[in-house]
Motif scaffolding. Structure first.
Motif, PDB file in Angstrom:
ATOM      1  N   THR A   9       0.484  -1.256  -0.036  1.00 52.49           N
ATOM      2  CA  THR A   9       0.312  -0.368  -0.243  1.00 52.49           C
ATOM      3  C   THR A   9       0.975   1.066  -0.008  1.00 52.49           C
ATOM      4  N   ILE A  10      -0.231   2.433  -0.051  1.00 57.55           N
ATOM      5  CA  ILE A  10       1.197   3.647  -0.137  1.00 57.55           C
ATOM      6  C   ILE A  10       1.956   3.959   1.908  1.00 57.55           C
ATOM      7  N   SER A  11       1.320   3.237   2.743  1.00 55.30           N
ATOM      8  CA  SER A  11       2.490   2.971   3.440  1.00 55.30           C
ATOM      9  C   SER A  11       3.378   2.285   4.192  1.00 55.30           C
ATOM     10  N   ALA A  12       3.286   0.917   2.994  1.00 53.38           N
ATOM     11  CA  ALA A  12       4.675   0.451   2.854  1.00 53.38           C
ATOM     12  C   ALA A  12       5.206   0.914   1.719  1.00 53.38           C
ATOM     13  N   THR A  13       5.038   1.322   0.827  1.00 52.21           N
ATOM     14  CA  THR A  13       5.724   1.866  -0.183  1.00 52.21           C
ATOM     15  C   THR A  13       6.404   3.018  -0.099  1.00 52.21           C
ATOM     16  N   ILE A  14       5.865   3.419   0.968  1.00 46.78           N
ATOM     17  CA  ILE A  14       6.707   5.114   0.836  1.00 46.78           C
ATOM     18  C   ILE A  14       7.788   4.704   2.321  1.00 46.78           C
ATOM     19  N   SER A  15       7.538   3.215   2.910  1.00 50.45           N
ATOM     20  CA  SER A  15       9.153   2.747   3.760  1.00 50.45           C
ATOM     21  C   SER A  15       9.702   2.085   2.643  1.00 50.45           C
ATOM     22  N   VAL A  16       9.662   1.546   1.915  1.00 49.24           N
ATOM     23  CA  VAL A  16      10.933   1.001   1.297  1.00 49.24           C
ATOM     24  C   VAL A  16      11.580   2.612   0.504  1.00 49.24           C
ATOM     25  N   ALA A  17       9.867   2.880  -0.058  1.00 51.93           N
ATOM     26  CA  ALA A  17      11.343   4.534  -1.403  1.00 51.93           C
ATOM     27  C   ALA A  17      12.315   5.363   0.348  1.00 51.93           C
ATOM     28  N   ALA A  18      12.083   5.019   1.407  1.00 55.92           N
ATOM     29  CA  ALA A  18      12.310   5.558   2.479  1.00 55.92           C
ATOM     30  C   ALA A  18      14.019   5.315   2.459  1.00 55.92           C
ATOM     31  N   GLN A  20      10.554  18.005   7.877  1.00 52.23           N
ATOM     32  CA  GLN A  20      10.018  17.442   7.679  1.00 52.23           C
ATOM     33  C   GLN A  20       8.660  16.475   7.272  1.00 52.23           C
ATOM     34  N   GLY A  21       8.276  15.850   6.427  1.00 51.44           N
ATOM     35  CA  GLY A  21       7.136  15.180   6.286  1.00 51.44           C
ATOM     36  C   GLY A  21       6.832  15.243   4.968  1.00 51.44           C
ATOM     37  N   GLY A  22       5.790  15.062   4.571  1.00 54.50           N
ATOM     38  CA  GLY A  22       5.199  14.277   3.379  1.00 54.50           C
ATOM     39  C   GLY A  22       4.652  15.330   2.882  1.00 54.50           C
ATOM     40  N   VAL A  23       4.221  15.358   1.120  1.00 58.74           N
ATOM     41  CA  VAL A  23       3.205  17.080   0.777  1.00 58.74           C
ATOM     42  C   VAL A  23       2.106  15.516  -0.585  1.00 58.74           C
ATOM     43  N   ILE A  24       1.481  16.029  -0.521  1.00 61.24           N
ATOM     44  CA  ILE A  24       0.110  15.534  -1.436  1.00 61.24           C
ATOM     45  C   ILE A  24      -0.167  15.928  -2.267  1.00 61.24           C
ATOM     46  N   VAL A  25       0.582  15.778  -3.674  1.00 69.40           N
ATOM     47  CA  VAL A  25       0.733  16.413  -4.840  1.00 69.40           C
ATOM     48  C   VAL A  25      -0.980  16.038  -5.590  1.00 69.40           C
ATOM     49  N   ALA A  26      -1.746  17.049  -5.378  1.00 65.52           N
ATOM     50  CA  ALA A  26      -3.116  16.376  -6.319  1.00 65.52           C
ATOM     51  C   ALA A  26      -3.950  16.941  -6.946  1.00 65.52           C
ATOM     52  N   ASN A  27      -3.787  15.422  -7.905  1.00 65.04           N
ATOM     53  CA  ASN A  27      -4.330  16.403  -9.635  1.00 65.04           C
ATOM     54  C   ASN A  27      -5.455  15.383  -9.805  1.00 65.04           C
ATOM     55  N   PRO A  28      -6.416  16.902 -10.490  1.00 61.44           N
ATOM     56  CA  PRO A  28      -7.719  15.844 -10.532  1.00 61.44           C
ATOM     57  C   PRO A  28      -8.156  14.834 -11.730  1.00 61.44           C
ATOM     58  N   CYS A  29      -8.665  13.442 -11.522  1.00 61.11           N
ATOM     59  CA  CYS A  29      -9.021  12.772 -12.524  1.00 61.11           C
ATOM     60  C   CYS A  29      -9.682  14.361 -13.877  1.00 61.11           C
ATOM     61  N   ASP A  33      -1.619   4.636   5.681  1.00 70.44           N
ATOM     62  CA  ASP A  33      -1.439   5.950   5.156  1.00 70.44           C
ATOM     63  C   ASP A  33      -0.771   7.288   5.490  1.00 70.44           C
ATOM     64  N   LEU A  34      -2.190   7.878   6.200  1.00 66.74           N
ATOM     65  CA  LEU A  34      -1.129   9.164   6.807  1.00 66.74           C
ATOM     66  C   LEU A  34      -0.563   9.762   7.303  1.00 66.74           C
ATOM     67  N   PRO A  35      -0.354   8.984   8.933  1.00 66.65           N
ATOM     68  CA  PRO A  35       0.290   8.564   9.692  1.00 66.65           C
ATOM     69  C   PRO A  35       2.273   8.594   8.763  1.00 66.65           C
ATOM     70  N   GLN A  36       2.258   7.633   8.181  1.00 65.93           N
ATOM     71  CA  GLN A  36       2.927   7.343   6.759  1.00 65.93           C
ATOM     72  C   GLN A  36       3.971   8.760   6.504  1.00 65.93           C
ATOM     73  N   ILE A  37       2.421   9.223   5.777  1.00 66.46           N
ATOM     74  CA  ILE A  37       3.165  10.437   4.805  1.00 66.46           C
ATOM     75  C   ILE A  37       3.403  12.065   5.962  1.00 66.46           C
ATOM     76  N   ALA A  38       2.745  12.084   7.135  1.00 64.89           N
ATOM     77  CA  ALA A  38       3.144  12.836   7.602  1.00 64.89           C
ATOM     78  C   ALA A  38       4.606  12.760   8.459  1.00 64.89           C
ATOM     79  N   THR A  39       5.178  11.545   8.445  1.00 61.02           N
ATOM     80  CA  THR A  39       6.865  11.132   8.964  1.00 61.02           C
ATOM     81  C   THR A  39       7.797  11.187   7.604  1.00 61.02           C
ATOM     82  N   HIS A  40       7.418  11.327   6.851  1.00 61.80           N
ATOM     83  CA  HIS A  40       8.171  10.644   6.247  1.00 61.80           C
ATOM     84  C   HIS A  40       8.266  11.967   4.420  1.00 61.80           C
ATOM     85  N   ASN A  41       9.768  12.212   4.059  1.00 65.40           N
ATOM     86  CA  ASN A  41       9.667  12.693   3.421  1.00 65.40           C
ATOM     87  C   ASN A  41       9.685  13.055   2.176  1.00 65.40           C
ATOM     88  N   ILE A  42       8.494  12.429   1.504  1.00 60.03           N
ATOM     89  CA  ILE A  42       8.147  11.646   0.318  1.00 60.03           C
ATOM     90  C   ILE A  42       6.639  13.071  -0.410  1.00 60.03           C
TER      91      ILE A  42
END
Ligand code: PSU
Ligand code: MN
Length: 309
Positions: A106-115, A222-231, A143-152
């Motif tokens: 998921t996004i949360s685990a993908t972020i762990s591996v990206a880090a 520190q912490g992630g950013v949501i880049v929101a790109n509409p459908c 996903d949310l706490p993981q985005i909050a705590t990683h530079n992604i």
């Protein structure tokens, strides 16, 4: 030497070493987000889109306990064939490597591996968030706490439409996760292009988003950013239509007592059925769009500005 099995594709390893642009792609969308064979087609097409932009795609997933960073077509096909793949969030990551299981990250685990590997841009469809009824169920995506705590930077079409968007926005605010609206003023909600929630800032140029990321992380924020790109508009659903579908799907989920990890995949699949696949078409279109924007962002970000790489 890593104490857990990890296999990094040569081209990904080389690109990271040389400061070339790389994007991470998640794989829970393959194992749990879309039906076969659309899942394999979408994963393959996203990788091709990255390459069209001269960006190396690093699809992350787990095959027989090995974390793979940069899955090839055969590996994606093999993962899609597994009969009971795990839905691997951050919690399940080391469980999967220790037990030899296969699963989609998921996004949360993908972020762990990206880090672990130094990748700073990831692409998905829609992020997980706070579910309706969370005041009783406590169902808030990892996903949310993981985005909050990683530079992604997570390039997405907003939170998934099945979520309580108001509560999700509050969570993002509390945890200082900015929502950068790419060419939009209002937060998109996955299948639909806008919601009543304003983005934190609108940016119409990819270079501005890249400069913003560099500045944020240089400031030690520190912490992630949501880049929101509409459908894309052709495939997007109108909010009223979406609301009708969602209400039916949510009611059925409650009747059938769908809980925890099953909630998101179940609702996505049910809405695809109820809409005669219109939501699935929107999902595919928005993921492709995100892959293109994510790749452009990785290019703009890459010129060895990142000291971690
Ligand atoms: N984006 C999609 N489809 C998906 C997902 C994202 O277009 O299925 C997945 C992501 O892997 C995300 C997960 O991390 O759904 C969220 O699940 P949950 O709400 O159980 O945390
Ligand atoms: Mn959940």
């Amino acid at each position: 030497m890593a104490q857990f099995p990890i296999q990094i594709a040569k081209e990904v390893e080389e690109a990271l070493r040389n400061g070339k642009a790389v994007i991470a792609l998640e794989s829970a969308i393959i194992t749990h987000g879309m039906p076969h064979p659309t899942n394999v087609e979408v994963a393959t097409r996203c990788m091709a889109i990255a390459r069209e932009h001269h960006v190396i795609p690093a699809t992350i997933g787990i095959l027989d306990g090995t974390i793979i960073v940069g899955m090839n077509h055969q590996e994606i096909a093999a993962l899609a064939q597994k009969s009971h793949p795990l839905k691997v969030g951050r919690r399940e990551l080391t469980i999967a490597t220790t037990t030899g299981a296969s699963g989609g990250t998921t996004i949360s685990a993908t972020i762990s591996v990206a880090a672990l590997t130094g990748i700073k841009i990831m692409v998905t469809g829609g992020i997980g968030g706070v579910h309706y009824g969370a005041e009783h169920t406590f169902d808030i995506s990892a996903d949310l706490p993981q985005i909050a705590t990683h530079n992604i930077a997570v390039v997405c079409a907003g939170p998934k439409a099945i979520l309580d968007s108001a509560l999700t926005c509050q969570y993002l605010e509390t945890h200082s996760i900015p929502i950068i609206g790419y060419c939009c003023d209002w937060l998109p909600l996955f299948y639909t292009r806008r919601s009543p929630h304003a983005v934190t800032a609108r940016m119409d140029h990819i270079a501005d988003i890249a400069n913003y990321l560099i500045a944020k992380w240089e400031m030690a924020l520190q912490g992630g950013v949501i880049v929101a790109n509409p459908c894309p508009p052709q495939q997007a659903l109108e909010s009223q239509e979406l609301e009708r579908l969602l209400q039916s799907a949510l009611a059925e989920a409650q009747e059938q007592n769908i809980q925890s990890q099953q909630v998101t995949p179940w609702l996505l699949a049910r809405m695809a059925e109820l809409s005669h696949n219109r939501t699935l078409e929107a999902n595919c279109a928005l993921v492709y769009h995100n892959a293109a924007v994510g790749a452009q962002l990785a290019r703009a970000y890459s010129p060895t500005n990142n000291p971690d790489q």
